[in-house]
Design a protein around this motif. Structure first.
Motif, mmCIF file in Angstrom:
data_model
loop_
_atom_site.group_PDB
_atom_site.id
_atom_site.type_symbol
_atom_site.label_atom_id
_atom_site.label_comp_id
_atom_site.label_asym_id
_atom_site.label_seq_id
_atom_site.Cartn_x
_atom_site.Cartn_y
_atom_site.Cartn_z
ATOM 1 N N PRO A 12 -6.745 -16.899 -42.105
ATOM 2 C CA PRO A 12 -5.872 -16.767 -40.930
ATOM 3 C C PRO A 12 -6.491 -15.837 -39.879
ATOM 4 O O PRO A 12 -7.275 -14.946 -40.206
ATOM 5 C CB PRO A 12 -4.587 -16.166 -41.508
ATOM 6 C CG PRO A 12 -5.033 -15.428 -42.737
ATOM 7 C CD PRO A 12 -6.197 -16.205 -43.287
ATOM 8 N N THR A 13 -6.117 -16.040 -38.634
ATOM 9 C CA THR A 13 -6.635 -15.183 -37.560
ATOM 10 C C THR A 13 -6.116 -13.759 -37.695
ATOM 11 O O THR A 13 -6.792 -12.798 -37.319
ATOM 12 C CB THR A 13 -6.238 -15.751 -36.187
ATOM 13 O OG1 THR A 13 -4.819 -15.971 -36.177
ATOM 14 C CG2 THR A 13 -6.950 -17.064 -35.916
ATOM 15 N N LEU A 74 -16.659 -7.938 -44.764
ATOM 16 C CA LEU A 74 -16.272 -6.523 -44.762
ATOM 17 C C LEU A 74 -16.032 -6.021 -43.342
ATOM 18 O O LEU A 74 -15.123 -5.216 -43.110
ATOM 19 C CB LEU A 74 -17.354 -5.683 -45.454
ATOM 20 C CG LEU A 74 -17.582 -5.966 -46.942
ATOM 21 C CD1 LEU A 74 -18.711 -5.107 -47.486
ATOM 22 C CD2 LEU A 74 -16.312 -5.752 -47.747
ATOM 23 N N GLY A 75 -16.834 -6.506 -42.393
ATOM 24 C CA GLY A 75 -16.639 -6.111 -41.003
ATOM 25 C C GLY A 75 -15.261 -6.476 -40.480
ATOM 26 O O GLY A 75 -14.672 -5.741 -39.674
ATOM 27 N N ARG A 76 -14.711 -7.611 -40.962
ATOM 28 C CA ARG A 76 -13.368 -8.026 -40.525
ATOM 29 C C ARG A 76 -12.315 -7.022 -40.974
ATOM 30 O O ARG A 76 -11.397 -6.694 -40.225
ATOM 31 C CB ARG A 76 -13.041 -9.416 -41.077
ATOM 32 C CG ARG A 76 -13.909 -10.523 -40.535
ATOM 33 C CD ARG A 76 -13.505 -11.868 -41.060
ATOM 34 N NE ARG A 76 -12.251 -12.326 -40.456
ATOM 35 C CZ ARG A 76 -11.939 -13.601 -40.282
ATOM 36 N NH1 ARG A 76 -12.781 -14.541 -40.636
ATOM 37 N NH2 ARG A 76 -10.786 -13.942 -39.754
ATOM 38 N N TYR A 236 -6.689 -16.447 -52.005
ATOM 39 C CA TYR A 236 -7.981 -17.134 -52.114
ATOM 40 C C TYR A 236 -8.335 -17.732 -50.762
ATOM 41 O O TYR A 236 -7.634 -18.579 -50.235
ATOM 42 C CB TYR A 236 -7.897 -18.231 -53.178
ATOM 43 C CG TYR A 236 -7.539 -17.681 -54.544
ATOM 44 C CD1 TYR A 236 -8.520 -17.274 -55.442
ATOM 45 C CD2 TYR A 236 -6.191 -17.531 -54.917
ATOM 46 C CE1 TYR A 236 -8.190 -16.755 -56.686
ATOM 47 C CE2 TYR A 236 -5.856 -17.010 -56.161
ATOM 48 C CZ TYR A 236 -6.857 -16.624 -57.040
ATOM 49 O OH TYR A 236 -6.518 -16.106 -58.264
ATOM 50 N N TRP A 237 -9.483 -17.292 -50.207
ATOM 51 C CA TRP A 237 -9.927 -17.753 -48.888
ATOM 52 C C TRP A 237 -11.247 -18.505 -49.000
ATOM 53 O O TRP A 237 -12.121 -18.149 -49.767
ATOM 54 C CB TRP A 237 -10.125 -16.571 -47.930
ATOM 55 C CG TRP A 237 -8.970 -15.642 -47.778
ATOM 56 C CD1 TRP A 237 -8.974 -14.282 -47.988
ATOM 57 C CD2 TRP A 237 -7.619 -15.940 -47.365
ATOM 58 N NE1 TRP A 237 -7.728 -13.742 -47.731
ATOM 59 C CE2 TRP A 237 -6.884 -14.746 -47.344
ATOM 60 C CE3 TRP A 237 -6.979 -17.127 -46.997
ATOM 61 C CZ2 TRP A 237 -5.540 -14.676 -46.988
ATOM 62 C CZ3 TRP A 237 -5.640 -17.082 -46.643
ATOM 63 C CH2 TRP A 237 -4.931 -15.865 -46.643
ATOM 64 N N GLN A 238 -11.369 -19.559 -48.174
ATOM 65 C CA GLN A 238 -12.641 -20.266 -48.024
ATOM 66 C C GLN A 238 -13.341 -19.730 -46.786
ATOM 67 O O GLN A 238 -12.821 -19.833 -45.688
ATOM 68 C CB GLN A 238 -12.382 -21.774 -47.889
ATOM 69 C CG GLN A 238 -13.639 -22.590 -47.621
ATOM 70 C CD GLN A 238 -14.624 -22.547 -48.780
ATOM 71 O OE1 GLN A 238 -14.246 -22.756 -49.927
ATOM 72 N NE2 GLN A 238 -15.890 -22.257 -48.482
ATOM 73 N N TYR A 239 -14.539 -19.148 -46.982
ATOM 74 C CA TYR A 239 -15.263 -18.606 -45.832
ATOM 75 C C TYR A 239 -15.778 -19.749 -44.954
ATOM 76 O O TYR A 239 -16.375 -20.707 -45.463
ATOM 77 C CB TYR A 239 -16.435 -17.751 -46.294
ATOM 78 C CG TYR A 239 -17.204 -17.146 -45.130
ATOM 79 C CD1 TYR A 239 -16.774 -15.985 -44.533
ATOM 80 C CD2 TYR A 239 -18.345 -17.771 -44.640
ATOM 81 C CE1 TYR A 239 -17.449 -15.435 -43.455
ATOM 82 C CE2 TYR A 239 -19.023 -17.239 -43.555
ATOM 83 C CZ TYR A 239 -18.574 -16.077 -42.967
ATOM 84 O OH TYR A 239 -19.239 -15.544 -41.898
#
Length: 239
Positions: A12-13, A74-76, A236-239
């Motif tokens: 998500p944004t 990690l930057g996000r 669970y996220w898909q990059y």
């Protein structure tokens, strides 16, 4: 398959990591050359040197993709550019955030196998992740006898050849995820006890309070995440 095949969602944004959450990212390491070159520009000098030491081009490319995407992830959370992420290394080589960033409370761990990677992130609790591609192994029983406890070896030995392979990699990923969380390394593999049978989720037997999660991020892959404490919810996220 007892390990759950979770739904990997688009990021998500308004990505938010809550105190009782852990986020697991599935990463494709086989990426276009242009994307890999962009990621290479975010790596530190020692990471570039390490990439160049790989003998096989595929391993070098996967390292660049894995480290570059780790920095991006990690930057996000940290609200900084990927190249601003600074790492220190524990005694056995595990990367952690440098002191200047450690006050964020962010913990992370990365694992990759073949062309797939998993990154696990949370706040304030140690976390470890392991991912393995289930390749055929002719010496599976011998490895189980060497690295597993006698009771675990007997479980593996009692199963059919197909079940043996899955049980071996379930034991391995659960143990290694815990050892990566603690930073102890593979030397302690045979000292970690996992309670496992083919039809139920594995359990980590330890005097401390840890949570163990199994997952199947893709066909022929097994993974495990271990988080310090209890009551953790995984997303669970898909990059």
């Amino acid at each position: 398959m007892t390990a759950l095949n979770h739904l990997w969602l688009p990021v998500p944004t308004d990505l938010t990591l809550l105190p009782n959450d852990a986020h697991v990212w599935r990463i494709n390491l086989d990426i276009p050359e242009a994307q890999r070159q962009n990621l290479l520009t975010t790596l530190s000098g020692d990471e570039v040197s390490r990439a160049n030491r790989f003998h096989f081009q595929e391993h070098r490319q996967h390292f660049i993709a894995g480290r570059g995407i780790l920095r991006s992830i990690l930057g996000r959370y940290l609200g900084i550019e990927p190249q601003q992420v600074l790492f220190d290394y524990e005694e056995r080589g595990k990367p952690v955030l440098a002191d200047t960033l450690a006050k964020s409370g962010l913990w992370f761990n990365l694992s990759h196998s073949q062309g797939l990677g998993l990154c696990a992130v949370n706040y304030h609790n140690r976390i470890g992740v392991d991912l393995e591609y289930m390749r055929p192994m002719s010496d599976l029983e011998a490895l189980a006898k060497r690295f597993f406890l006698p009771s675990e070896y007997e479980v593996v030995r009692s199963l059919s050849p197909q079940q043996q392979q899955e049980a071996f990699f379930r034991y391995w990923t659960c143990k290694e995820a815990y050892l990566k969380a603690t930073g102890e390394g593979l030397a302690q593999l045979e000292q970690i006890e996992i309670l496992l049978n083919p039809t139920e989720p594995a359990q980590l037997k330890t005097s401390e309070n840890w949570s163990l999660f199994e997952l199947t991020p893709a066909q022929d892959y097994l993974g495990a995440v271990v988080v310090e404490g209890s009551g953790c919810h995984l997303k669970y996220w898909q990059y």
